[in-house]
Enzyme design. Structure first.
Site, PDB file in Angstrom:
ATOM      1  N   ILE A 179       1.024  -1.313  -0.096  1.00 22.63           N
ATOM      2  CA  ILE A 179       0.041   0.113   0.360  1.00 22.63           C
ATOM      3  C   ILE A 179       0.916   1.580  -0.420  1.00 22.63           C
ATOM      4  O   ILE A 179       1.869   1.573   0.831  1.00 22.63           O
ATOM      5  CB  ILE A 179      -1.340   0.041   1.087  1.00 22.63           C
ATOM      6  CG1 ILE A 179      -1.586   1.241   1.066  1.00 22.63           C
ATOM      7  CG2 ILE A 179      -0.687  -0.014   2.642  1.00 22.63           C
ATOM      8  CD1 ILE A 179      -3.514   1.194   1.678  1.00 22.63           C
ATOM      9  N   ALA A 180       0.480   1.742  -1.178  1.00 24.52           N
ATOM     10  CA  ALA A 180       1.176   3.518  -1.358  1.00 24.52           C
ATOM     11  C   ALA A 180       0.650   4.690  -0.791  1.00 24.52           C
ATOM     12  O   ALA A 180      -0.137   5.064  -1.598  1.00 24.52           O
ATOM     13  CB  ALA A 180       2.502   2.795  -2.163  1.00 24.52           C
ATOM     14  N   MET A 181       0.774   5.101   0.270  1.00 19.55           N
ATOM     15  CA  MET A 181       0.237   5.994   0.973  1.00 19.55           C
ATOM     16  C   MET A 181       1.365   7.374   0.794  1.00 19.55           C
ATOM     17  O   MET A 181       1.874   8.523   0.871  1.00 19.55           O
ATOM     18  CB  MET A 181      -0.418   6.462   2.468  1.00 19.55           C
ATOM     19  CG  MET A 181      -1.492   5.243   2.353  1.00 19.55           C
ATOM     20  SD  MET A 181      -2.248   4.933   3.932  1.00 19.55           S
ATOM     21  CE  MET A 181      -0.978   3.539   4.512  1.00 19.55           C
ATOM     22  N   GLY A 214       4.216  12.435   4.929  1.00 20.12           N
ATOM     23  CA  GLY A 214       3.794  11.327   5.695  1.00 20.12           C
ATOM     24  C   GLY A 214       2.435  11.180   6.209  1.00 20.12           C
ATOM     25  O   GLY A 214       1.440  10.971   6.052  1.00 20.12           O
ATOM     26  N   GLU A 231      -4.554  -2.181  11.040  1.00 23.11           N
ATOM     27  CA  GLU A 231      -3.258  -1.605  10.857  1.00 23.11           C
ATOM     28  C   GLU A 231      -2.558  -0.800  11.750  1.00 23.11           C
ATOM     29  O   GLU A 231      -1.671  -2.224  12.376  1.00 23.11           O
ATOM     30  CB  GLU A 231      -3.481  -0.353   9.552  1.00 23.11           C
ATOM     31  CG  GLU A 231      -1.568  -0.577   9.316  1.00 23.11           C
ATOM     32  CD  GLU A 231      -1.042   1.128   8.674  1.00 23.11           C
ATOM     33  OE1 GLU A 231      -2.283   1.352   7.561  1.00 23.11           O
ATOM     34  OE2 GLU A 231      -0.012   1.746   8.668  1.00 23.11           O
ATOM     35  N   GLN A 281      20.994  -4.295  27.192  1.00 18.70           N
ATOM     36  CA  GLN A 281      21.940  -3.955  28.112  1.00 18.70           C
ATOM     37  C   GLN A 281      22.438  -4.978  28.974  1.00 18.70           C
ATOM     38  O   GLN A 281      23.823  -5.319  29.277  1.00 18.70           O
ATOM     39  CB  GLN A 281      21.488  -3.379  29.400  1.00 18.70           C
ATOM     40  CG  GLN A 281      22.471  -2.767  29.911  1.00 18.70           C
ATOM     41  CD  GLN A 281      22.918  -1.464  29.547  1.00 18.70           C
ATOM     42  OE1 GLN A 281      22.925  -1.310  28.652  1.00 18.70           O
ATOM     43  NE2 GLN A 281      24.552  -1.146  30.123  1.00 18.70           N
ATOM     44  N   GLY A 290      27.986  -6.771  25.785  1.00 19.71           N
ATOM     45  CA  GLY A 290      28.696  -6.699  24.485  1.00 19.71           C
ATOM     46  C   GLY A 290      28.015  -7.390  22.803  1.00 19.71           C
ATOM     47  O   GLY A 290      28.006  -6.871  22.079  1.00 19.71           O
ATOM     48  N   ASN A 307       4.153   7.901  16.602  1.00 17.09           N
ATOM     49  CA  ASN A 307       3.072   7.973  17.836  1.00 17.09           C
ATOM     50  C   ASN A 307       2.625   9.279  17.854  1.00 17.09           C
ATOM     51  O   ASN A 307       1.623   9.680  18.860  1.00 17.09           O
ATOM     52  CB  ASN A 307       4.564   7.468  18.875  1.00 17.09           C
ATOM     53  CG  ASN A 307       3.934   5.823  19.086  1.00 17.09           C
ATOM     54  OD1 ASN A 307       3.458   5.171  18.120  1.00 17.09           O
ATOM     55  ND2 ASN A 307       4.945   5.565  20.250  1.00 17.09           N
TER      56      ASN A 307
END
Ligand SMILES: Cc1cc2nc3c(=O)[nH]c(=O)nc-3n(C[C@H](O)[C@H](O)[C@H](O)COP(=O)(O)OP(=O)(O)OC[C@H]3O[C@@H](n4cnc5c(N)ncnc54)[C@H](O)[C@@H]3O)c2cc1C
Length: 381
Positions: free
Chosen positions: A123-125, A131, A244, A338, A342, A368
């Site tokens: 889907i291309a909005m 945006g 969605e 955390q 490493g 958000n």
């Protein structure tokens, strides 16, 4: 707490999809991550297994299940940290537009192949210039006889390279006073002259997802590919964005649960100063906080799923879930990483990918901040 969303048939479906994931997805993940794309063949296999659009009626080539089957697919992919195989985008975000707003001929033409995996959808909005502010899109669709001529550029489109069919939002009325009422949705098939797939975009996360630019240059689309009425695009999008957002919240919740489970296991195994790191008070407290957030989140999402399946109108609550669940995932995955020290920064450890994949969830499917705008509006503010 025990979940009560699933019946026996759902549990069997989960077992069967889990086997599919272990067999077809997990061994391919390193390659998919390298090639930044899922194998086309796996989509077909998913279709053969009845895992695409599992809610679709048998009349349209589906398995006749419900949205809870889709929830299972979403959760099982999250369990193995597969963020790029966009089955939920296809099954639960794009195909529902054709299912709900398509006419009989359109449904007959596309739905069975969407379920079989012969058609992958997008889907291309979003456009380079806009945006969040969907009403400001600049892509146009001008009527010319029995065709519409589409011109414009889209970006950040998931499944952009793989897609065989793309629902494109374009302006059919350029009058700025009609910004919302000027948007229409078109089904554009790959191979249509003037429809070009651009470059595959390099992203921070979602390594196996092909996210790309799309361009439309005098792209002539038959008028029968218009979805719904001309000018009703914005209304259709607003109706479908509820699901969605819920889909994103379900995935974020499942991600957070998996990250927590894997972190608990790691901290019980890894030793420092002669004892498992799970024995340090800091570890216990932080993981207790994470577990509390995850448990609270689960209660909200499951309740929302049941109400959504029952057909309730939950714009405010789905926006809240998208907001809360993705923020919660961000906090949980950051805290958990955390504990891997490493190793948490090494790509061979799934936690590092989960960390990168989590970030975008606060951005896509409506940022958000936009969720807060919607919630506030629904509150009458
Ligand atoms: C990996 C990925 C996949 C994607 N897949 C798709 C896809 O398949 N199809 C598709 O159409 N799009 C897709 N998108 C696009 C995505 O939905 C947009 O990036 C998103 O909606 C934000 O739009 P934007 O990037 O233009 O940011 P902008 O709209 O420019 O926003 C920039 C910032 O301004 C803030 N902002 C904007 N308006 C307001 C306001 N009113 N109040 C407060 N703050 C505001 C935003 O919250 C954000 O922080 C994808 C994006 C990514 C990264």
């Amino acid at each position: 707490m025990e979940r009560n969303l699933f019946n026996e048939e759902h549990e069997l479906f989960r077992q069967s999809f889990r086997k599919f994931v272990e067999r077809e997805v997990v061994p391919s993940q390193p390659r998919w991550n390298e090639q930044h794309m899922v194998d086309r063949e796996t989509w077909r296999k998913a279709g053969e297994g009845g895992f695409l659009c599992p809610w679709l009626e048998p009349d349209h080539g589906g398995a006749g299940g419900d949205f809870v089957h889709s929830v299972i697919v979403n959760e099982e992919l999250s369990r193995v940290y597969e963020s790029g195989f966009a089955m939920t985008l296809h099954s639960d975000i794009v195909v529902p537009y054709i299912h709900e707003f398509g006419n009989d001929a359109q449904k007959k033409r596309w739905l069975p192949r969407c379920a079989s995996g012969d058609i992958v959808t997008a889907i291309a909005m979003t456009e380079p210039g806009t945006g969040s502010d969907l009403a400001s899109i600049a892509t146009t669709a001008r009527r010319d006889g029995d065709h519409y001529v589409i011109n414009g550029a889209k970006t950040f489109i998931s499944n952009g390279i793989l897609c065989d069919l793309c629902i494109v939002a374009a302006k059919t009325d350029m009058n700025p006073d009609n910004a919302h009422r000027g948007i229409s949705l078109f089904v554009v098939e790959a191979g249509t002259p003037g429809f070009t797939k651009g470059k595959k975009l390099e992203k921070m996360g979602m390594a196996s997802q092909d996210t790309s630019e799309l361009s439309f240059e005098d792209c002539r689309v038959p008028a029968e590919n218009l979805l719904g009425e001309e000018g009703s695009g914005f209304v259709m999008l607003m109706q479908k964005l509820q699901q969605e957002r819920l889909v994103v919240a379900i995935g974020a919740q499942a991600n957070a649960e998996q990250v927590l489970a894997d972190t608990i296991a790691y901290t019980q195994e890894r030793k420092a100063f002669g004892k498992p790191i799970s024995k340090f008070q800091n570890t216990k407290f932080k993981l207790a906080e994470c577990a509390t957030k995850v448990e609270v989140g689960r209660a909200f999402v499951d309740r929302l799923i049941s109400e959504h399946v029952a057909g309730k109108h939950l714009v405010k609550e789905c926006s809240m879930a998208k907001l809360w669940q993705t923020e919660m995932l961000g906090e949980v995955v950051d805290t958990c990483l955390q504990f891997f020290g490493g190793y948490g920064y090494m790509l061979e450890y799934p936690i590092s990918r989960a960390y990168m994949d989590a970030r975008v969830q606060r951005i896509f499917a409506g940022t958000n901040e936009i969720m807060k705008v919607i919630i506030a509006k629904q509150m009458g503010l």
